[in-house]
Structure formats: C-alpha cells, structure tokens
Design a protein around this motif. Structure first.
Motif, mmCIF file in Angstrom:
data_model
loop_
_atom_site.group_PDB
_atom_site.id
_atom_site.type_symbol
_atom_site.label_atom_id
_atom_site.label_comp_id
_atom_site.label_asym_id
_atom_site.label_seq_id
_atom_site.Cartn_x
_atom_site.Cartn_y
_atom_site.Cartn_z
ATOM 1 N N GLY A 95 0.816 -1.216 0.000
ATOM 2 C CA GLY A 95 0.000 0.000 0.000
ATOM 3 C C GLY A 95 0.834 1.241 0.000
ATOM 4 N N VAL A 96 0.641 2.116 0.975
ATOM 5 C CA VAL A 96 1.504 3.261 1.154
ATOM 6 C C VAL A 96 2.758 2.789 1.851
ATOM 7 C CG1 VAL A 96 -0.390 4.901 1.246
ATOM 8 C CG2 VAL A 96 0.429 3.873 3.351
ATOM 9 N N ALA A 97 3.851 3.507 1.622
ATOM 10 C CA ALA A 97 5.142 3.030 2.091
ATOM 11 C C ALA A 97 5.234 3.007 3.602
ATOM 12 C CB ALA A 97 6.243 3.911 1.516
ATOM 13 N N ALA A 98 4.397 3.783 4.290
ATOM 14 C CA ALA A 98 4.489 3.827 5.742
ATOM 15 C C ALA A 98 3.934 2.589 6.407
ATOM 16 C CB ALA A 98 3.753 5.055 6.273
ATOM 17 N N LEU A 109 -3.185 9.810 -9.929
ATOM 18 C CA LEU A 109 -2.483 9.551 -8.682
ATOM 19 C C LEU A 109 -3.432 9.594 -7.505
ATOM 20 C CD1 LEU A 109 -0.519 12.707 -7.563
ATOM 21 C CD2 LEU A 109 -1.703 12.671 -9.732
ATOM 22 N N GLU A 110 -3.032 8.958 -6.429
ATOM 23 C CA GLU A 110 -3.779 8.984 -5.172
ATOM 24 C C GLU A 110 -3.146 10.005 -4.248
ATOM 25 O OE1 GLU A 110 -4.770 5.366 -3.124
ATOM 26 O OE2 GLU A 110 -4.571 4.213 -4.981
ATOM 27 N N ARG A 111 -4.005 10.801 -3.607
ATOM 28 C CA ARG A 111 -3.550 11.812 -2.658
ATOM 29 C C ARG A 111 -4.675 12.039 -1.658
ATOM 30 N NH1 ARG A 111 -1.602 17.491 -5.060
ATOM 31 N NH2 ARG A 111 0.220 16.209 -5.611
ATOM 32 N N ALA A 146 -17.626 13.247 -2.713
ATOM 33 C CA ALA A 146 -17.889 12.651 -1.407
ATOM 34 C C ALA A 146 -17.257 11.278 -1.242
ATOM 35 C CB ALA A 146 -19.401 12.547 -1.178
ATOM 36 N N GLN A 147 -16.970 10.594 -2.353
ATOM 37 C CA GLN A 147 -16.502 9.220 -2.269
ATOM 38 C C GLN A 147 -14.985 9.145 -2.114
ATOM 39 O OE1 GLN A 147 -18.734 6.996 -1.983
ATOM 40 N NE2 GLN A 147 -20.486 8.216 -2.615
ATOM 41 N N VAL A 148 -14.538 8.083 -1.486
ATOM 42 C CA VAL A 148 -13.113 7.791 -1.383
ATOM 43 C C VAL A 148 -12.748 6.909 -2.570
ATOM 44 C CG1 VAL A 148 -11.315 6.678 -0.008
ATOM 45 C CG2 VAL A 148 -13.135 7.970 1.115
ATOM 46 N N THR A 149 -11.938 7.413 -3.464
ATOM 47 C CA THR A 149 -11.605 6.699 -4.690
ATOM 48 C C THR A 149 -10.095 6.594 -4.832
ATOM 49 O OG1 THR A 149 -11.720 8.769 -5.929
ATOM 50 C CG2 THR A 149 -13.690 7.396 -5.913
ATOM 51 N N GLY A 150 -9.645 5.656 -5.663
ATOM 52 C CA GLY A 150 -8.218 5.517 -5.898
ATOM 53 C C GLY A 150 -7.918 4.269 -6.684
ATOM 54 N N ALA A 151 -6.615 3.915 -6.731
ATOM 55 C CA ALA A 151 -6.139 2.710 -7.412
ATOM 56 C C ALA A 151 -6.668 2.624 -8.836
ATOM 57 C CB ALA A 151 -6.521 1.466 -6.619
ATOM 58 N N ALA A 152 -6.583 3.723 -9.581
ATOM 59 C CA ALA A 152 -7.184 3.781 -10.907
ATOM 60 C C ALA A 152 -6.183 3.444 -12.007
ATOM 61 C CB ALA A 152 -7.757 5.171 -11.160
ATOM 62 N N SER A 184 3.348 16.538 -3.145
ATOM 63 C CA SER A 184 2.690 17.410 -2.176
ATOM 64 C C SER A 184 3.280 17.169 -0.785
ATOM 65 C CB SER A 184 1.188 17.133 -2.156
ATOM 66 O OG SER A 184 0.926 15.899 -1.521
ATOM 67 N N PRO A 185 2.874 17.934 0.227
ATOM 68 C CA PRO A 185 3.334 17.672 1.588
ATOM 69 C C PRO A 185 2.831 16.352 2.178
ATOM 70 C CG PRO A 185 2.611 19.942 1.379
ATOM 71 C CD PRO A 185 2.182 19.234 0.131
ATOM 72 N N GLY A 186 1.888 15.703 1.498
ATOM 73 C CA GLY A 186 1.393 14.413 1.965
ATOM 74 C C GLY A 186 2.060 13.264 1.246
ATOM 75 N N HIS A 187 1.326 12.169 1.101
ATOM 76 C CA HIS A 187 1.862 10.966 0.453
ATOM 77 C C HIS A 187 1.213 10.825 -0.922
ATOM 78 C CE1 HIS A 187 4.087 7.161 0.782
ATOM 79 N NE2 HIS A 187 3.147 6.688 -0.018
ATOM 80 N N ASP A 188 2.016 10.878 -1.969
ATOM 81 C CA ASP A 188 1.520 10.820 -3.343
ATOM 82 C C ASP A 188 1.918 9.504 -3.994
ATOM 83 O OD1 ASP A 188 0.473 13.596 -3.570
ATOM 84 O OD2 ASP A 188 2.564 14.104 -3.186
ATOM 85 N N VAL A 189 0.962 8.862 -4.652
ATOM 86 C CA VAL A 189 1.195 7.574 -5.306
ATOM 87 C C VAL A 189 0.645 7.642 -6.722
ATOM 88 C CG1 VAL A 189 0.656 5.110 -5.303
ATOM 89 C CG2 VAL A 189 1.138 6.279 -3.147
#
Length: 311
Positions: A8-11, A298-300, A78-84, A280-285
C-alpha cells in the motif's frame, strides 16, 4: 535474511513469506540498465528529453504538469476513490471506491478520451466486485486485467474484445504481495523489495512475466538513494518512462513522485529525479500514466487525482 515487498503506502508494511536475501539475488540480463547510483532532486524530469508540442500532440511533453485536481467526474467529491488504471486508448477506467469499510471495483467507458466520465457511464464491475480489492495493471488493448483480491492475492481476468465481459479469474501469484505493476506488453512485472527486514529501505526490482517465484525478482539500476523506500512503480505502455514514490525514513508519511526516462524499453534507466509539481506535503502515489505522458492519475489524501501537461 528475510525480505518484504512494500505494501500500500510506504508507511505501512505487511510481512511476506521468507525471501532470499537481497545480496543473494543474482543480477540477470533483463535489459542493459547501467544507470548511475545517485539521484538528484531537480529538475522535474531526467534522461531523454521529450519532444516539445508538435502538430497533433495534445500537450507539450516538456512542460511541467499543471496542479493535480480531484477526479470528481467519476463519483463526485464525497466518495473515497483511488487505485485507478485506464486502457491505453483511455476509453475505459477501473478504480476502487470505498464507502466506510465497504469497497467495490468501478468500471467506466466513454466514447472518446476528451469526454468526462460522469456518473452515467461508470458502473460497478459486477464480475469482479467485491472480489477485487483494487486494480493494478491492464495490458495493451485492455484484454487482460490484473487485480488484488481481499486477501491480498493477485489475480487476472481476460476477455476476447473490450466489448466482452471478463471471464473467470486466474490466480496470478499466491502470496501477500502488493505494489506489483505488470507492463502493458505483459512481459515484465515490477515491484518494491525490502532487502533487510531490520531496515525500512526498499528498492525497485523486476522479473520476467509470469513470476515463477520470489527469486524471479532482480534489482536493476535506476539511481536508488540508500536508505529510501522506493515503491509503487508505474511505467507507460512503451516502457520508456518509470514513475515511482520515494519515502524517507525520517518522513514516512511524505511520499514524493520521481521519474526516469529512457530512449527505448531496452535502454538503461538514467538516475531518476523528483517531479516537483506532482509531489505534495502528503503521500503521493502514481497509479497510471498515458503513453504520451500528457496525463497521469495519482492517489492523494485518499482521493483520486489527475494531472495534465498544458498544450
């Protein structure tokens, strides 16, 4: 020595089965990659210069990406989306949508690449949802689709044409590995590997497809910085551009996008550089890149974003 593939995320890392030690992985000839051992921070691109905008091109491939924006045309904000991931012609998209703890794989179609997706042409992929947790690769012509199931095993489905439904799933790799990426020509698979379980460091590795065992994965040169966590490798269909996320041990929630570009898919990868406008200052994938490098997904912040280069 035990190793892990990044999850997933590297953390957040989940232990895999015992692998051979990284020092025991013999380098094999998967392409004459002789890139340097160090990686710079700027400029935003490296290696082979992409051509400037030409007649018929939809962007200036030398220009920085414009600021990433949420892909709200898919499901609203409103939805949580990703992994596209999208097909190479950009007429189909597969992505994950979550509502609380529930999730489903979504599938969209459109008539041309300039048309927004819109709720009307995005539906649940009934053949794969909810058994598919997330998409991770789709081959050229969109006929073979790789995904991760809820217990983190990798599977794939195929179809005769893009108008057909996918058939029954085939187990691809029966172990807890995430972060895999299969190239569009279906000939190589990339992943992120932890050489030493006592250190958070991860490096990118690859194997000829299909994967026969963990030992199939081998290191290659791309300019890894010692101690960094390199994860989420993504290549364009021609395998000439490699994007990935770099996370430092002192900032595990801060993942930046790096890129390296080569002239052909058998040429060496030069040292990668940071893509400032996608970091960004967050985690970008990164999850997908167009063949012409004009658009990326990308996911952010648990959301799907897109970024485009200007014309």
């Amino acid at each position: 020595m035990r190793g892990r593939f990044v999850l997933g995320v590297a953390a957040t890392l989940i232990a895999c089965n015992t692998l051979v030690g990284f020092d025991d992985l013999e380098r094999v000839d998967l392409g004459p990659d002789d890139g340097g051992p160090d990686r710079g921070v700027e400029p935003a691109d490296a290696g082979v210069d992409a051509p400037a905008v030409t007649d018929g091109a939809r962007c200036n491939a030398n220009a920085p990406f414009e600021a990433p924006v949420p892909a709200t045309d898919l499901d609203g904000d409103a939805q949580v989306t990703g992994a596209a991931v999208m097909t190479e012609d950009e007429l189909e998209i597969f992505y994950r949508r979550r509502d609380g703890d529930a999730g489903e794989l979504r599938h969209g179609r459109r008539a041309d690449a300039a048309t927004p997706w819109g709720p009307a042409n995005v539906t649940t992929e009934e053949a794969l949802s909810p058994v598919a947790l997330r998409a991770f690769s789709i081959t050229r012509q969109g006929l073979k689709f790789y995904y991760e199931d809820p217990i983190l095993r990798m599977r794939f489905v195929t179809r005769a044409t893009t108008s057909d439904a996918f058939g029954s799933a085939t187990l691809y790799f029966d172990d807890v590995i995430k972060n895999l990426f299969v190239v569009a020509d279906d000939e190589f698979v990339y992943a992120s590997y932890q050489p030493d379980s006592a250190s958070p460091e991860h490096v990118l590795v690859r194997a000829a497809n299909p994967i026969l065992a963990f030992e199939s994965f081998q290191p290659f040169e791309y300019g890894h910085v010692p101690g960094a966590v390199d994860s989420n490798p993504i290549l364009n269909p021609s395998q000439t551009r490699l994007y990935f996320t770099v996370t430092r041990d002192d900032a595990p929630d801060f993942g930046e996008i790096y890129v390296t570009t080569r002239a052909t898919k058998t040429a060496p990868f030069p040292p990668a550089t940071r893509v400032a406008e996608l970091s960004s200052p967050g985690h970008d994938v990164m999850t997908w890149v167009a063949e012409d490098d004009c658009e990326v997904l990308l996911e952010r912040k648990a959301k799907l974003f897109r970024a485009r280069r200007p014309r």
